[in-house]
Design a protein around this motif. Structure first.
Motif, PDB file in Angstrom:
ATOM      1  N   LEU A 168      25.938  19.675   3.615  1.00  0.00           N
ATOM      2  CA  LEU A 168      26.075  20.229   4.966  1.00  0.00           C
ATOM      3  C   LEU A 168      27.017  19.404   5.837  1.00  0.00           C
ATOM      4  O   LEU A 168      27.721  19.944   6.692  1.00  0.00           O
ATOM      5  N   THR A 169      27.032  18.102   5.626  1.00  0.00           N
ATOM      6  CA  THR A 169      27.896  17.253   6.450  1.00  0.00           C
ATOM      7  C   THR A 169      29.308  17.136   5.882  1.00  0.00           C
ATOM      8  O   THR A 169      30.275  17.094   6.640  1.00  0.00           O
ATOM      9  N   LEU A 170      29.433  17.093   4.555  1.00  0.00           N
ATOM     10  CA  LEU A 170      30.746  16.895   3.951  1.00  0.00           C
ATOM     11  C   LEU A 170      31.552  18.180   3.858  1.00  0.00           C
ATOM     12  O   LEU A 170      32.764  18.181   4.072  1.00  0.00           O
ATOM     13  N   PHE A 171      30.894  19.279   3.538  1.00  0.00           N
ATOM     14  CA  PHE A 171      31.623  20.522   3.297  1.00  0.00           C
ATOM     15  C   PHE A 171      31.531  21.523   4.453  1.00  0.00           C
ATOM     16  O   PHE A 171      32.468  22.278   4.691  1.00  0.00           O
ATOM     17  N   PHE A 172      30.405  21.522   5.161  1.00  0.00           N
ATOM     18  CA  PHE A 172      30.256  22.440   6.283  1.00  0.00           C
ATOM     19  C   PHE A 172      30.470  21.760   7.630  1.00  0.00           C
ATOM     20  O   PHE A 172      30.385  22.409   8.677  1.00  0.00           O
ATOM     21  N   LYS A 173      30.732  20.448   7.600  1.00  0.00           N
ATOM     22  CA  LYS A 173      31.101  19.669   8.786  1.00  0.00           C
ATOM     23  C   LYS A 173      30.048  19.720   9.894  1.00  0.00           C
ATOM     24  O   LYS A 173      30.363  19.635  11.080  1.00  0.00           O
ATOM     25  N   LEU A 174      28.770  19.860   9.518  1.00  0.00           N
ATOM     26  CA  LEU A 174      27.709  19.820  10.511  1.00  0.00           C
ATOM     27  C   LEU A 174      27.426  18.374  10.922  1.00  0.00           C
ATOM     28  O   LEU A 174      27.693  17.445  10.163  1.00  0.00           O
ATOM     29  N   ASP A 175      26.889  18.198  12.104  1.00  0.00           N
ATOM     30  CA  ASP A 175      26.615  16.855  12.614  1.00  0.00           C
ATOM     31  C   ASP A 175      25.551  16.166  11.768  1.00  0.00           C
ATOM     32  O   ASP A 175      24.455  16.699  11.565  1.00  0.00           O
TER      33      ASP A 175
ATOM     34  N   SER B 197       0.821  -1.201   0.000  1.00  0.00           N
ATOM     35  CA  SER B 197       0.000   0.000   0.000  1.00  0.00           C
ATOM     36  C   SER B 197       0.857   1.254   0.000  1.00  0.00           C
ATOM     37  O   SER B 197       0.506   2.261  -0.601  1.00  0.00           O
ATOM     38  N   GLU B 198       2.008   1.196   0.672  1.00  0.00           N
ATOM     39  CA  GLU B 198       2.911   2.340   0.697  1.00  0.00           C
ATOM     40  C   GLU B 198       3.496   2.590  -0.685  1.00  0.00           C
ATOM     41  O   GLU B 198       3.630   3.729  -1.126  1.00  0.00           O
ATOM     42  N   ALA B 199       3.860   1.480  -1.370  1.00  0.00           N
ATOM     43  CA  ALA B 199       4.418   1.639  -2.705  1.00  0.00           C
ATOM     44  C   ALA B 199       3.383   2.221  -3.651  1.00  0.00           C
ATOM     45  O   ALA B 199       3.694   3.073  -4.500  1.00  0.00           O
ATOM     46  N   ALA B 200       2.137   1.758  -3.515  1.00  0.00           N
ATOM     47  CA  ALA B 200       1.088   2.255  -4.395  1.00  0.00           C
ATOM     48  C   ALA B 200       0.771   3.717  -4.117  1.00  0.00           C
ATOM     49  O   ALA B 200       0.358   4.461  -5.007  1.00  0.00           O
ATOM     50  N   ALA B 201       0.961   4.133  -2.860  1.00  0.00           N
ATOM     51  CA  ALA B 201       0.642   5.501  -2.479  1.00  0.00           C
ATOM     52  C   ALA B 201       1.875   6.393  -2.452  1.00  0.00           C
ATOM     53  O   ALA B 201       1.969   7.337  -1.698  1.00  0.00           O
ATOM     54  N   ALA B 202       2.872   6.056  -3.277  1.00  0.00           N
ATOM     55  CA  ALA B 202       4.116   6.827  -3.300  1.00  0.00           C
ATOM     56  C   ALA B 202       3.825   8.287  -3.597  1.00  0.00           C
ATOM     57  O   ALA B 202       2.902   8.640  -4.309  1.00  0.00           O
ATOM     58  N   GLY B 203       4.670   9.135  -3.031  1.00  0.00           N
ATOM     59  CA  GLY B 203       4.447  10.573  -3.131  1.00  0.00           C
ATOM     60  C   GLY B 203       4.552  11.098  -4.535  1.00  0.00           C
ATOM     61  O   GLY B 203       5.039  10.421  -5.443  1.00  0.00           O
ATOM     62  N   SER B 204       4.136  12.330  -4.719  1.00  0.00           N
ATOM     63  CA  SER B 204       4.194  12.976  -6.028  1.00  0.00           C
ATOM     64  C   SER B 204       5.649  13.193  -6.427  1.00  0.00           C
ATOM     65  O   SER B 204       6.547  13.172  -5.593  1.00  0.00           O
ATOM     66  N   ARG B 205       5.844  13.392  -7.723  1.00  0.00           N
ATOM     67  CA  ARG B 205       7.202  13.625  -8.217  1.00  0.00           C
ATOM     68  C   ARG B 205       7.808  14.889  -7.593  1.00  0.00           C
ATOM     69  O   ARG B 205       9.008  14.931  -7.302  1.00  0.00           O
ATOM     70  N   ALA B 206       6.997  15.909  -7.347  1.00  0.00           N
ATOM     71  CA  ALA B 206       7.500  17.133  -6.730  1.00  0.00           C
ATOM     72  C   ALA B 206       8.000  16.856  -5.315  1.00  0.00           C
ATOM     73  O   ALA B 206       9.054  17.361  -4.887  1.00  0.00           O
ATOM     74  N   TYR B 207       7.256  16.019  -4.583  1.00  0.00           N
ATOM     75  CA  TYR B 207       7.672  15.695  -3.226  1.00  0.00           C
ATOM     76  C   TYR B 207       8.933  14.838  -3.233  1.00  0.00           C
ATOM     77  O   TYR B 207       9.816  14.986  -2.384  1.00  0.00           O
ATOM     78  N   GLN B 208       9.023  13.940  -4.212  1.00  0.00           N
ATOM     79  CA  GLN B 208      10.237  13.139  -4.354  1.00  0.00           C
ATOM     80  C   GLN B 208      11.428  14.021  -4.704  1.00  0.00           C
ATOM     81  O   GLN B 208      12.545  13.810  -4.202  1.00  0.00           O
ATOM     82  N   ALA B 209      11.202  15.022  -5.546  1.00  0.00           N
ATOM     83  CA  ALA B 209      12.279  15.958  -5.888  1.00  0.00           C
ATOM     84  C   ALA B 209      12.732  16.720  -4.640  1.00  0.00           C
ATOM     85  O   ALA B 209      13.938  16.955  -4.440  1.00  0.00           O
ATOM     86  N   ALA B 210      11.779  17.094  -3.782  1.00  0.00           N
ATOM     87  CA  ALA B 210      12.131  17.772  -2.537  1.00  0.00           C
ATOM     88  C   ALA B 210      12.942  16.848  -1.631  1.00  0.00           C
ATOM     89  O   ALA B 210      13.878  17.286  -0.946  1.00  0.00           O
ATOM     90  N   THR B 211      12.614  15.560  -1.648  1.00  0.00           N
ATOM     91  CA  THR B 211      13.358  14.594  -0.843  1.00  0.00           C
ATOM     92  C   THR B 211      14.782  14.452  -1.350  1.00  0.00           C
ATOM     93  O   THR B 211      15.737  14.410  -0.565  1.00  0.00           O
ATOM     94  N   VAL B 212      14.942  14.380  -2.678  1.00  0.00           N
ATOM     95  CA  VAL B 212      16.288  14.311  -3.259  1.00  0.00           C
ATOM     96  C   VAL B 212      17.080  15.562  -2.904  1.00  0.00           C
ATOM     97  O   VAL B 212      18.268  15.496  -2.566  1.00  0.00           O
ATOM     98  N   ALA B 213      16.426  16.718  -2.961  1.00  0.00           N
ATOM     99  CA  ALA B 213      17.090  17.964  -2.570  1.00  0.00           C
ATOM    100  C   ALA B 213      17.535  17.890  -1.109  1.00  0.00           C
ATOM    101  O   ALA B 213      18.624  18.364  -0.747  1.00  0.00           O
ATOM    102  N   GLY B 214      16.706  17.277  -0.268  1.00  0.00           N
ATOM    103  CA  GLY B 214      17.072  17.105   1.125  1.00  0.00           C
ATOM    104  C   GLY B 214      18.278  16.198   1.294  1.00  0.00           C
ATOM    105  O   GLY B 214      19.170  16.471   2.114  1.00  0.00           O
ATOM    106  N   LEU B 215      18.346  15.123   0.518  1.00  0.00           N
ATOM    107  CA  LEU B 215      19.489  14.213   0.582  1.00  0.00           C
ATOM    108  C   LEU B 215      20.764  14.897   0.099  1.00  0.00           C
ATOM    109  O   LEU B 215      21.850  14.708   0.670  1.00  0.00           O
ATOM    110  N   LEU B 216      20.649  15.700  -0.952  1.00  0.00           N
ATOM    111  CA  LEU B 216      21.806  16.470  -1.428  1.00  0.00           C
ATOM    112  C   LEU B 216      22.252  17.487  -0.377  1.00  0.00           C
ATOM    113  O   LEU B 216      23.450  17.687  -0.156  1.00  0.00           O
TER     114      LEU B 216
END
Length: 423
Positions: free
Chosen positions: A245-252, A221-240
């Motif tokens: 922030l962790t690699l270059f700005f050395k944040l925790d 049911s979770e797979a079938a109810a996967a988020g919109s492409r815009a929300y997935q793009a926001a998630t990818v932006a969050g992962l980037l």
């Protein structure tokens, strides 16, 4: 029996008990930390809890929570499909891409757990979707991160080179870097051949993945109810953003991952209700429990006791081998950086003499043996792999990681000692 030997025997007993009975070893370790710390070392509760790895706890919770969100909204599935397209469906190339990405991140300054935290969830999601051995995929990521870990601009490399320079020993930055990369690359190639990698050359995948497959670890049911492409793009932006922030700005990485997770949750609260329950609480309990006990041993002076006992041996070659063993065993449970910082200075007397032990070779052997064991499920890297594995029996996977980590802890010191110290 001395307090040091009591703590060592207690640790061995924990392994036996956790192996014989279906009890979370973290629970046993917390009790062990309390009993040994209180009755043997005379520590109070505050001192015992000083060994609790708050940073590791936060990292594991934050990363598994963030990637549970990414899994539930379909982002991991989307990234897997993009990876398949990038290699034109060649499944066999994916483990090596993950190895190289992890190595690249650590070689340019990422701490090893940060690189593994970023790469492992995607790699293991891919493994679950296409039937690749998850142990192979997880180990490829960890060995890649360790392989790149001793470049001159890396965290491990910079710290080790500084320790060696302060000790007044000869230094070869390239020798240490190439030793780590070469050994981890060779081990990864062996794993690829022995853990089913060769059969992957006969497999091709289309961008849609196996017919009828759901996102790794997600309910249909979770797979079938996967988020919109815009929300997935926001998630990818969050992962980037996590990577930057962790690699270059050395944040925790723990705080950053939880912050990004909260922002994504605010965007779609209903979709993310199950994410917190998908955090790998039993594995986290196990890891922080053992780390707390090792912290008690460290405060008791047991780690220094073992190191000085080994360094005091009359044969320099044998002392070098045993120091590599001590580095491997302790690093499997604790900080590799701390091990390098404490054990390399102990070797200075016989490295400056005419005992037949070259400093450059010993430093390379010490560096590799103290970091290659981070595949252990009790280390941060191994813990991240365990926490992000999908579609498997976690107890079985934990035992596989523990057995592999034990083999590496026994074999690697002898191998690198022969390669870099004796030959």
């Amino acid at each position: 029996m001395s307090a040091h030997w009591i703590s060592i025997c207690a640790l061995a007993g924990m392994f036996v008990l956790a192996t014989a009975l279906p009890i979370n070893m973290g629970v046993i370790a917390f009790v062990g930390a309390f009993l040994v710390g209180t009755l043997v070392a005379g520590m109070n509760a505050k001192a015992i809890l000083g060994g609790f790895p708050a940073d590791l706890f936060l990292t594991l919770v934050g990363i598994t929570y963030l990637f549970a969100l990414a899994q539930n909204n379909g982002t991991i599935d989307w990234l897997v499909r993009l990876a398949v397209r990038a290699v034109r469906g060649r499944i066999a190339a994916i483990p090596w891409i993950m190895f190289l990405m992890a190595a690249l991140l650590t070689s340019v300054g990422a701490v090893s757990p940060a690189a593994v935290a970023i790469i492992a969830p995607i790699a293991l999601g891919f493994a679950a979707r296409y039937g690749i051995n998850p142990l192979l995929m997880g180990l490829m990521v960890v060995h890649g991160a360790q392989g790149g870990g001793f470049s001159p601009i890396s965290i491990y490399g910079g710290i080790t080179n500084k320790i060696v320079a302060n000790a007044g020993l000869p230094l070869s930055e390239m020798a240490t870097m190439m030793a780590s990369l070469g050994v981890n690359l060779a081990v990864s190639a062996l794993l690829f051949v022995t853990m089913g990698g060769m059969k992957l050359f006969r497999q091709q995948a289309d961008a849609a993945g196996p017919r009828g497959a759901a996102a790794p670890g997600a309910a249909p049911s979770e797979a079938a109810a996967a988020g919109s492409r815009a929300y997935q793009a926001a998630t990818v932006a969050g992962l980037l953003a996590l990577a930057v922030l962790t690699l270059f700005f050395k944040l925790d990485i723990g705080f950053v991952s939880i912050t990004i997770g909260l922002l994504l949750t605010l965007m779609a609260p209903d979709l993310q209700k199950g994410a917190l329950s998908q955090v790998s609480w039993p594995e986290i309990m196990l890891i922080v429990g053992v780390s707390t006990y090792v912290g008690v041993m460290d405060k008791m002076g047991t780690i220094d006791f073992v190191g000085h006992s080994v360094a005091g041996l009359t044969s320099p070659l044998m002392a070098a081998l045993l120091l590599c063993f001590v580095g491997a065993v302790v690093s499997a449970f604790a900080s590799s950086t701390a091990v390098l910082g404490s054990l390399i200075p102990l070797a200075v007397p016989f490295l400056q003499g005419d005992g037949g032990v070259g400093a450059i070779g010993f430093i390379a052997a010490m560096a590799v043996s103290s970091t290659i064991v981070d595949v252990s499920p009790f280390s941060t890297n191994g813990a991240l792999v365990l926490a992000n594995a999908r579609g498997i029996d976690r107890n079985v996977f934990f035992r596989q990681l523990m057995v592999y980590g034990a083999v590496v802890t026994v074999v690697a010191p002898v191998l690198v000692w022969l390669l870099f110290v004796v030959i």
